[in-house]
Design a protein around this motif. Structure first.
Motif, PDB file in Angstrom:
ATOM      1  N   PHE A   1       0.861  -1.185   0.000  1.00 55.96           N
ATOM      2  CA  PHE A   1       0.000   0.000   0.000  1.00 55.96           C
ATOM      3  C   PHE A   1       0.894   1.232   0.000  1.00 55.96           C
ATOM      4  O   PHE A   1       1.870   1.299   0.743  1.00 55.96           O
ATOM      5  N   GLY A   2       0.585   2.198  -0.849  1.00 57.39           N
ATOM      6  CA  GLY A   2       1.430   3.382  -0.967  1.00 57.39           C
ATOM      7  C   GLY A   2       2.571   3.208  -1.951  1.00 57.39           C
ATOM      8  O   GLY A   2       3.608   3.862  -1.845  1.00 57.39           O
ATOM      9  N   ALA A   3       2.390   2.353  -2.938  1.00 56.21           N
ATOM     10  CA  ALA A   3       3.468   2.012  -3.876  1.00 56.21           C
ATOM     11  C   ALA A   3       3.921   3.170  -4.747  1.00 56.21           C
ATOM     12  O   ALA A   3       5.047   3.183  -5.238  1.00 56.21           O
ATOM     13  N   THR A   4       3.064   4.166  -4.968  1.00 54.08           N
ATOM     14  CA  THR A   4       3.438   5.289  -5.826  1.00 54.08           C
ATOM     15  C   THR A   4       3.986   6.469  -5.021  1.00 54.08           C
ATOM     16  O   THR A   4       4.356   7.491  -5.595  1.00 54.08           O
TER      17      THR A   4
ATOM     18  N   ARG B   1      -4.387   4.286  -6.589  1.00 51.48           N
ATOM     19  CA  ARG B   1      -5.550   5.072  -7.017  1.00 51.48           C
ATOM     20  C   ARG B   1      -5.535   5.298  -8.532  1.00 51.48           C
ATOM     21  O   ARG B   1      -6.568   5.384  -9.171  1.00 51.48           O
ATOM     22  N   ASP B   2      -4.321   5.385  -9.078  1.00 56.25           N
ATOM     23  CA  ASP B   2      -4.161   5.683 -10.503  1.00 56.25           C
ATOM     24  C   ASP B   2      -3.056   4.791 -11.073  1.00 56.25           C
ATOM     25  O   ASP B   2      -1.875   4.980 -10.755  1.00 56.25           O
TER      26      ASP B   2
ATOM     27  N   SER C   1       2.820  -1.358   4.335  1.00 53.29           N
ATOM     28  CA  SER C   1       2.076  -0.126   4.108  1.00 53.29           C
ATOM     29  C   SER C   1       3.003   1.063   4.255  1.00 53.29           C
ATOM     30  O   SER C   1       3.559   1.306   5.328  1.00 53.29           O
ATOM     31  N   ALA C   2       3.183   1.781   3.154  1.00 54.20           N
ATOM     32  CA  ALA C   2       3.960   3.019   3.170  1.00 54.20           C
ATOM     33  C   ALA C   2       3.044   4.179   2.809  1.00 54.20           C
ATOM     34  O   ALA C   2       3.469   5.182   2.244  1.00 54.20           O
ATOM     35  N   MET C   3       1.779   4.027   3.148  1.00 54.30           N
ATOM     36  CA  MET C   3       0.800   5.066   2.854  1.00 54.30           C
ATOM     37  C   MET C   3       1.071   6.325   3.659  1.00 54.30           C
ATOM     38  O   MET C   3       1.468   6.263   4.808  1.00 54.30           O
TER      39      MET C   3
ATOM     40  N   THR D   1       4.991  -1.413   8.484  1.00 50.96           N
ATOM     41  CA  THR D   1       4.404  -0.138   8.068  1.00 50.96           C
ATOM     42  C   THR D   1       5.398   0.990   8.299  1.00 50.96           C
ATOM     43  O   THR D   1       6.327   0.870   9.092  1.00 50.96           O
ATOM     44  N   VAL D   2       5.174   2.092   7.586  1.00 50.87           N
ATOM     45  CA  VAL D   2       5.988   3.288   7.772  1.00 50.87           C
ATOM     46  C   VAL D   2       5.140   4.301   8.528  1.00 50.87           C
ATOM     47  O   VAL D   2       4.066   4.695   8.069  1.00 50.87           O
ATOM     48  N   GLY D   3       5.616   4.674   9.709  1.00 50.58           N
ATOM     49  CA  GLY D   3       4.883   5.607  10.549  1.00 50.58           C
ATOM     50  C   GLY D   3       5.555   6.966  10.579  1.00 50.58           C
ATOM     51  O   GLY D   3       6.037   7.468   9.569  1.00 50.58           O
ATOM     52  N   THR D   4       5.600   7.543  11.750  1.00 45.83           N
ATOM     53  CA  THR D   4       6.227   8.845  11.949  1.00 45.83           C
ATOM     54  C   THR D   4       6.912   8.844  13.304  1.00 45.83           C
ATOM     55  O   THR D   4       6.491   8.128  14.226  1.00 45.83           O
ATOM     56  N   ALA D   5       7.957   9.654  13.431  1.00 43.53           N
ATOM     57  CA  ALA D   5       8.685   9.715  14.704  1.00 43.53           C
ATOM     58  C   ALA D   5       7.798  10.205  15.847  1.00 43.53           C
ATOM     59  O   ALA D   5       8.090   9.962  17.016  1.00 43.53           O
TER      60      ALA D   5
END
Length: 205
Positions: free
Chosen positions: A6-9, A32-33, A68-70, A99-103
């Protein structure tokens, strides 16, 4: 492996996608596209929305692991996607998710018992994004899955340096930035080595 992405683009997601393809894995990505995605024999793109149950289940079907890198938005994109990702994984018998989160969702060193985004360590006045990331983390924490959340600090495009510092559940001292390339490389590596199970990992140069 067959990896649901998820978040591949996005910036970090595109690095993960490139690494997986180079290593011979197949990637099944929700986008999405489709015109924004790089065409490749080893990548299958499903056009849809991560907040839609059927789209998420189709993306995860037949896969071995989930990434998930959304990015978040002001409409709780991560929370809405995780509501469907977790049951889809259970349905498929998949245990591994990175997943990729935030600090901001790491533990504060200055104020024990608080998340960084609730503490004086955070310089951000708006916490909408961190709150969405935090809800996603709490959902993963309660799930009986092999999850890891990579938590980068300031994330410019930058370049691939290959040397960085990591720390479990907090940020290393005197954090600076971390490029999208090194963040993507580290995130991808966790799919292969199964390190940091049920941990948040702060990453910075």
């Amino acid at each position: 492996m067959k990896i649901a992405l998820f978040g591949a683009t996005g910036r970090v997601g595109s690095v993960i996608l490139d690494n997986a393809i180079k290593d011979g894995h197949h990637v099944q990505a929700l986008v999405r596209d489709a015109s924004a995605a790089v065409s490749h024999d080893q990548a299958t793109y499903i056009v849809g929305d991560a907040s839609v149950k059927e789209d998420v289940f189709r993306t995860i079907a037949g896969c071995d692991a989930v990434v998930s890198a959304m990015g978040t938005d002001k409409k709780d994109a991560l929370t809405k996607s995780m509501v469907h990702i977790l049951p889809a994984m259970r349905s498929e018998g998949i245990r591994r998710i990175v997943t990729v989160g935030t600090a901001g969702i790491l533990d504060s060193k200055r104020e024990p018992g608080k998340f960084r985004f609730h503490s004086s360590e955070s310089n951000r006045k708006l916490s909408t994004a961190a709150e969405d990331h935090c809800r996603s983390y709490l959902m993963l924490k309660e799930a009986d899955l092999d999850w890891t959340i990579v938590c980068p600090t300031y994330l410019p495009d930058g370049e691939r340096i290959g040397k960085y510092r990591t720390e479990i559940n907090t940020l290393p001292d005197e954090p600076s930035s971390i490029s999208m390339y090194d963040t993507g490389d580290f995130t991808y590596s966790l799919l292969l080595n199964h390190q940091h199970i049920k941990e948040r990992v702060g990453i910075t140069y």
